[in-house]
Design a protein around this motif. Sequence first.
Motif, short mmCIF file in Angstrom:
data_model
loop_
_atom_site.label_atom_id
_atom_site.label_comp_id
_atom_site.label_asym_id
_atom_site.label_seq_id
_atom_site.Cartn_x
_atom_site.Cartn_y
_atom_site.Cartn_z
N UNK A 1 15.77 69.41 20.04
CA UNK A 1 16.80 70.45 20.04
C UNK A 1 18.16 69.86 19.66
N UNK A 2 18.45 68.63 20.13
CA UNK A 2 19.70 67.96 19.71
C UNK A 2 19.73 67.78 18.20
N UNK A 3 18.60 67.41 17.65
CA UNK A 3 18.52 67.24 16.19
C UNK A 3 18.73 68.57 15.47
N UNK A 4 18.14 69.63 16.00
CA UNK A 4 18.33 70.97 15.43
C UNK A 4 19.81 71.35 15.50
N UNK A 5 20.45 71.06 16.63
CA UNK A 5 21.89 71.36 16.77
C UNK A 5 22.70 70.63 15.71
N UNK A 6 22.37 69.36 15.47
CA UNK A 6 23.06 68.60 14.42
C UNK A 6 22.87 69.26 13.06
N UNK B 119 24.92 72.45 12.89
CA UNK B 119 26.36 72.24 12.91
C UNK B 119 26.89 71.59 11.64
N UNK B 120 26.13 70.65 11.09
CA UNK B 120 26.67 69.84 10.00
C UNK B 120 26.03 70.08 8.65
N UNK C 227 21.24 80.98 15.50
CA UNK C 227 22.23 81.65 14.64
C UNK C 227 23.58 81.73 15.33
N UNK C 228 23.59 82.08 16.61
CA UNK C 228 24.85 82.17 17.35
C UNK C 228 25.49 80.79 17.49
N UNK C 229 24.68 79.78 17.75
CA UNK C 229 25.19 78.41 17.84
C UNK C 229 25.86 78.00 16.53
#
Length: 186
Positions: free
Chosen positions: A128-133, A136-137, A170-172
């Motif tokens: 999930x951290x990888x997905x967040x990266x 985000x980027x 999507x919201x993130x």
Amino acid sequence: MKRLIKYMFSMHNKMLVNAELGKLGLHYKNIAPGETEIEENISSMQWDELYATLKKSGIELMHDKRIMLSEKIKNVIVELVHYSENPWGINFSGYLSGRLNYDYTYLADMFLETQGFTIEHFQLLQKIERVKEMLAYGEMKVTEIARDMHYSSVAHLSGQFKKITGLTPSFFKKIKHKRFETLQNI
């Protein structure tokens, strides 16, 4: 006697350990994430001084072999999820057992006992951290991320993401882009 320093891996901790060793005039080599070997023989007094200095900086050196093994498991998972080209095309339990030379059942039981959660849960958190990266980027769409991260569907990714973060992917992504735009306008 030469010493091996094991610590919870992060780039910040690595820089602090290396800086403190440099201040003491000690030569070292980083042999793995979270592991540094001092090349000289050091006295117990030097070791105690180093230990105290690092502890003041929030770095706890690891002595318990089970905790050290748990940290190795975490390091392998972080390396696999964040830095490997195709981490999803392998048998994870076999890979972990092979890398650490222990039976997977032993590793799983010991990890749960020392960390309070399962290897699979830690792997999911890293995923999930990888997905967040990526959200985000990157310029990737959620469907592309789901495919690259080997989720069976966008719904599966979204469900796990929301369970862990409390937000939809999507919201993130919208929140991160708004924060980035705000920073650019400053």
